[in-house]
Design an enzyme around this catalytic site. Sequence first.
Site, short mmCIF file in Angstrom:
data_model
loop_
_atom_site.label_atom_id
_atom_site.label_comp_id
_atom_site.label_asym_id
_atom_site.label_seq_id
_atom_site.Cartn_x
_atom_site.Cartn_y
_atom_site.Cartn_z
N CYS A 111 -70.53 6.28 59.14
CA CYS A 111 -69.93 7.17 60.14
C CYS A 111 -68.58 7.72 59.68
CB CYS A 111 -69.79 6.44 61.46
SG CYS A 111 -71.32 5.70 61.96
N HIS A 248 -64.97 10.11 65.47
CA HIS A 248 -66.39 9.78 65.42
C HIS A 248 -66.88 9.47 66.83
CE1 HIS A 248 -70.16 8.10 64.55
NE2 HIS A 248 -69.80 6.84 64.73
N ASN A 278 -74.57 8.97 69.15
CA ASN A 278 -73.84 8.73 67.90
C ASN A 278 -74.68 9.29 66.74
OD1 ASN A 278 -72.83 7.59 65.55
ND2 ASN A 278 -72.47 5.58 66.46
N1 ACO Z 1 -80.12 -1.48 78.26
C1 ACO Z 1 -79.96 -2.48 79.15
N2 ACO Z 1 -79.43 -3.67 78.82
C2 ACO Z 1 -79.05 -3.85 77.54
C3 ACO Z 1 -79.21 -2.85 76.56
C4 ACO Z 1 -79.77 -1.62 76.97
N3 ACO Z 1 -79.95 -0.58 76.13
N4 ACO Z 1 -78.74 -3.31 75.40
C5 ACO Z 1 -78.30 -4.55 75.61
N5 ACO Z 1 -78.48 -4.88 76.90
C6 ACO Z 1 -78.15 -6.11 77.59
C7 ACO Z 1 -77.99 -7.25 76.62
O1 ACO Z 1 -79.25 -7.85 76.35
C8 ACO Z 1 -77.07 -8.18 77.39
O2 ACO Z 1 -77.84 -8.87 78.33
P1 ACO Z 1 -77.56 -10.43 78.61
O3 ACO Z 1 -76.15 -10.47 79.10
O4 ACO Z 1 -78.59 -10.78 79.63
O5 ACO Z 1 -77.74 -11.09 77.28
C9 ACO Z 1 -76.18 -7.23 78.20
O6 ACO Z 1 -76.86 -5.96 78.19
C10 ACO Z 1 -74.81 -7.04 77.63
O7 ACO Z 1 -74.92 -6.79 76.25
P2 ACO Z 1 -73.66 -6.65 75.37
O8 ACO Z 1 -74.09 -6.39 73.95
O9 ACO Z 1 -72.73 -7.75 75.63
O10 ACO Z 1 -73.03 -5.31 75.96
P3 ACO Z 1 -71.64 -4.72 75.70
O11 ACO Z 1 -70.96 -4.55 77.00
O12 ACO Z 1 -70.93 -5.39 74.59
O13 ACO Z 1 -72.01 -3.25 75.17
C11 ACO Z 1 -72.35 -1.93 73.21
C12 ACO Z 1 -72.85 -3.08 74.03
C13 ACO Z 1 -72.37 -0.65 74.03
C14 ACO Z 1 -73.26 -1.74 71.99
C15 ACO Z 1 -70.90 -2.24 72.78
O14 ACO Z 1 -70.84 -3.49 72.15
C16 ACO Z 1 -70.37 -1.22 71.84
O15 ACO Z 1 -70.11 -0.10 72.24
N6 ACO Z 1 -70.18 -1.59 70.56
C17 ACO Z 1 -69.77 -0.65 69.56
C18 ACO Z 1 -71.01 -0.16 68.95
C19 ACO Z 1 -70.83 1.10 68.26
O16 ACO Z 1 -70.16 1.99 68.75
N7 ACO Z 1 -71.46 1.19 67.11
C20 ACO Z 1 -71.44 2.31 66.36
C21 ACO Z 1 -70.13 2.44 65.62
S1 ACO Z 1 -70.35 2.42 63.98
C22 ACO Z 1 -71.39 3.61 63.71
O17 ACO Z 1 -71.28 4.61 64.32
C23 ACO Z 1 -72.48 3.42 62.73
#
Ligand code: ACO
Length: 323
Positions: A111, A248, A278
């Site tokens: 990215c 990004h 993304n």
């Molecule tokens: N829909 C519904 N529920 C979901 C989904 C979904 N798509 N995905 C995960 N969950 C559930 C999980 O299973 C978890 O359930 P549980 O508590 O029963 O185990 C719950 O939602 C919470 O999951 P978390 O992973 O803790 O959610 P979080 O609030 O951390 O958000 C996210 C996840 C959005 C991915 C966050 O961590 C984030 O934004 N991280 C950065 C990721 C990113 O931006 N990556 C790209 C950057 S680098 C690049 O661009 C290549």
Amino acid sequence: MFAKITAAAHAAPQNVVSNDKLSTIMDTSDEWIYSRTGIKNRHISTGENTSDLAIEVARKILDQKNLDASELDFIIVATITPDSMMPSTAARVQGAIGATNAFAYDLVAACSGFVFALSTAEKLIQAGQKKGLVIGAEVFSKILDWSDRSTAVLFGDGAGGVLLENTGRKPLVLAETLRTDGLRGDKLRSGLTKLKSPFVEGRSEEMALTMDGRAIFDFAVRDVPKNIAQTIEKAELTSDDIDYFILHQANSRILDKMAKKLGANRDKFLQNMAEYGNTSAASIPLLLSESLENGKLSLETNQKLVLTGFGGGLTWGTMIIQL
Ligand code: ACO
């Protein structure tokens, strides 16, 4: 003379997939996705590969400038989803548009790819090249694990790019800071290849993208604002001097936190992840091109922009440019 961005264009597959549509094929919801990421839709290819999107961008730029492809000296395509490793996506673009005098290569920095590529291209111009295309292009949908809802909902397909020419009367880059931390590389992985030969035992498996979402979120809100602040300081500016932050487009909550940490006006952080998700190396040039199209940005002003990429590698980097 200095490097100058003289045109920009973008492209995305026609097929738009909403959060509601995704929730019909996996256990997710619009509420979950939108509240955590700011993403509503993404464009998912049903036909085009990465080079097709990159070629569309290149052709749009040539048309805008009424430029013959033979005038190009180089083409750099930032991508982690090439059609093939060989030929490179950039070579496919070069061949398709007939850029007979250009050398072309892909740059792999996830990215951060577009920022790393633009930085490289600016040095090429400073070293004597006259015209080049810098494109970020991804068909991310082909490397996703569509059974993993925690990553499949985040990404989309698209491409964007700019024409860089040696016609500037002032420096394009006011400051830049590019970084890599390979020790944290396993937090975000794709395209792992394994040993496979008659001399190796066992079978190899292909691996889809995997991500430690929490770790990437922390990296984005800890390391990246520091990098931006350091670069603004290097340019002897303050965040008030910056017209727009083109970061990004991973997640709008990440942008909220960045604005807060930098003490910058959140309205200056342009965003289009609601429409595209993304798109990795494509996200910055796609946003840049859209913002030129809708008049937020203009190539004939002295607008100062922060361009910041961050992602797999881990890689991150900021360029402060003046249009
Ligand atoms: N829909 C519904 N529920 C979901 C989904 C979904 N798509 N995905 C995960 N969950 C559930 C999980 O299973 C978890 O359930 P549980 O508590 O029963 O185990 C719950 O939602 C919470 O999951 P978390 O992973 O803790 O959610 P979080 O609030 O951390 O958000 C996210 C996840 C959005 C991915 C966050 O961590 C984030 O934004 N991280 C950065 C990721 C990113 O931006 N990556 C790209 C950057 S680098 C690049 O661009 C290549």
